[in-house]
Design a protein around this motif. Structure first.
Motif, PDB file in Angstrom:
ATOM      1  N   LYS A 118      34.472  39.377  38.954  1.00 18.90           N
ATOM      2  CA  LYS A 118      33.381  38.468  38.578  1.00 18.90           C
ATOM      3  C   LYS A 118      33.699  37.760  37.270  1.00 18.90           C
ATOM      4  CE  LYS A 118      28.623  37.623  38.413  1.00 18.90           C
ATOM      5  NZ  LYS A 118      28.689  36.254  38.076  1.00 18.90           N
ATOM      6  N   VAL A 119      34.312  38.482  36.338  1.00 22.89           N
ATOM      7  CA  VAL A 119      34.571  37.923  35.013  1.00 22.89           C
ATOM      8  C   VAL A 119      35.833  37.058  34.989  1.00 22.89           C
ATOM      9  CG1 VAL A 119      35.097  38.528  32.607  1.00 22.89           C
ATOM     10  CG2 VAL A 119      33.373  39.813  33.866  1.00 22.89           C
ATOM     11  N   ALA A 120      36.902  37.506  35.652  1.00 20.96           N
ATOM     12  CA  ALA A 120      38.184  36.793  35.512  1.00 20.96           C
ATOM     13  C   ALA A 120      39.000  36.745  36.799  1.00 20.96           C
ATOM     14  CB  ALA A 120      38.994  37.420  34.388  1.00 20.96           C
ATOM     15  N   GLY A 121      38.355  36.797  37.937  1.00 20.09           N
ATOM     16  CA  GLY A 121      39.072  36.661  39.201  1.00 20.09           C
ATOM     17  C   GLY A 121      39.949  37.870  39.511  1.00 20.09           C
ATOM     18  N   ILE A 122      40.982  37.619  40.293  1.00 16.14           N
ATOM     19  CA  ILE A 122      41.866  38.703  40.732  1.00 16.14           C
ATOM     20  C   ILE A 122      42.547  39.375  39.543  1.00 16.14           C
ATOM     21  CG2 ILE A 122      43.973  39.226  42.034  1.00 16.14           C
ATOM     22  CD1 ILE A 122      43.045  37.120  44.082  1.00 16.14           C
ATOM     23  N   SER A 123      42.976  38.595  38.571  1.00 15.12           N
ATOM     24  CA  SER A 123      43.612  39.182  37.377  1.00 15.12           C
ATOM     25  C   SER A 123      42.643  40.101  36.637  1.00 15.12           C
ATOM     26  CB  SER A 123      44.090  38.083  36.423  1.00 15.12           C
ATOM     27  OG  SER A 123      45.040  37.266  37.051  1.00 15.12           O
ATOM     28  N   GLY A 124      41.388  39.700  36.571  1.00 11.57           N
ATOM     29  CA  GLY A 124      40.374  40.527  35.921  1.00 11.57           C
ATOM     30  C   GLY A 124      40.131  41.816  36.672  1.00 11.57           C
ATOM     31  N   SER A 125      40.127  41.745  38.016  1.00 11.52           N
ATOM     32  CA  SER A 125      39.914  42.970  38.791  1.00 11.52           C
ATOM     33  C   SER A 125      41.084  43.926  38.614  1.00 11.52           C
ATOM     34  CB  SER A 125      39.663  42.650  40.264  1.00 11.52           C
ATOM     35  OG  SER A 125      40.787  42.077  40.859  1.00 11.52           O
ATOM     36  N   ILE A 126      42.288  43.404  38.537  1.00 10.80           N
ATOM     37  CA  ILE A 126      43.466  44.256  38.308  1.00 10.80           C
ATOM     38  C   ILE A 126      43.391  44.886  36.915  1.00 10.80           C
ATOM     39  CG2 ILE A 126      45.985  44.244  37.995  1.00 10.80           C
ATOM     40  CD1 ILE A 126      46.047  42.056  40.241  1.00 10.80           C
ATOM     41  N   ALA A 127      43.044  44.081  35.912  1.00  4.97           N
ATOM     42  CA  ALA A 127      42.958  44.598  34.536  1.00  4.97           C
ATOM     43  C   ALA A 127      41.889  45.680  34.426  1.00  4.97           C
ATOM     44  CB  ALA A 127      42.658  43.461  33.562  1.00  4.97           C
ATOM     45  N   ALA A 128      40.725  45.443  35.023  1.00  8.61           N
ATOM     46  CA  ALA A 128      39.624  46.418  34.952  1.00  8.61           C
ATOM     47  C   ALA A 128      39.989  47.709  35.680  1.00  8.61           C
ATOM     48  CB  ALA A 128      38.348  45.819  35.542  1.00  8.61           C
TER      49      ALA A 128
END
Length: 178
Positions: free
Chosen positions: A70-80
């Motif tokens: 939700k916050v940063a797309g696919i890269s954000g989901s990987i980081a989280a």
């Protein structure tokens, strides 16, 4: 600091300081993503918890993945996701040897016994917090009691009760103008 780094560090903190599984992590996830960083609203948080419970996998990882996306797309989901699992992975890898070695230790048993009530307290805290947002009208209370009754009979699979609650939601909120 970039958004991906901030997402990773926030979920690393959640993973590092939350013990007792996904439900015990929810108060810290709520505080970190809703109150401190304002990445999502409380209503979105409640929706993410619901989705995380219905999808396979631990609720903490699922919610981290959804929030990161939700916050940063696919890269954000990987980081989280990497953030929330990193500390546990390292800790379990290191501690596994010692836990097996000292599993019958009085101190280990006493420490675990002391942690159990705290986990129950955290879960109750999440229940009350989610309840304030979820039970806004008589229809939601009726659905809650119906599902509670079904679950207490031990005859209904939780997956079926989720489907029943969805059907009741469609009936109460979508079809009937009550």
């Amino acid at each position: 600091m970039g958004i991906l780094t901030k997402i990773f560090l926030s979920f690393l903190k959640i993973g590092a300081f939350s013990f007792g599984g996904g439900y015990a992590m929810l108060p810290l996830i709520e505080k970190e993503i809703v109150k401190i960083n304002n990445w999502i609203s409380y209503k979105e948080f409640v929706d993410i918890i619901g989705i995380s419970q219905m999808t396979p996998g631990p609720i903490s990882i699922n919610s981290a993945t959804f929030v990161g996306f939700k916050v940063a797309g696919i890269s954000g989901s990987i980081a989280a996701t990497l953030g929330v699992i990193s500390f546990s992975f390292v800790l379990v890898s290191i501690a596994n040897h010692y836990i097996v070695k000292f599993k019958d230790s009085y101190i280990m048993k006493a420490a675990l016994a002391g942690m159990r009530p705290a986990m129950i307290g955290l879960i109750i805290s999440v229940f009350l917090s989610l309840g304030r947002e979820s039970y806004k009208d008589i229809k939601s209370v009726i659905i809650g009691f119906i599902i509670l009754g079904l679950l207490l009979t031990d005859k209904f699979n939780p997956i079926i009760t989720i489907m029943i609650s969805g059907i009741l939601g469609i009936i109460f909120y979508g079809l009937l103008p009550i």
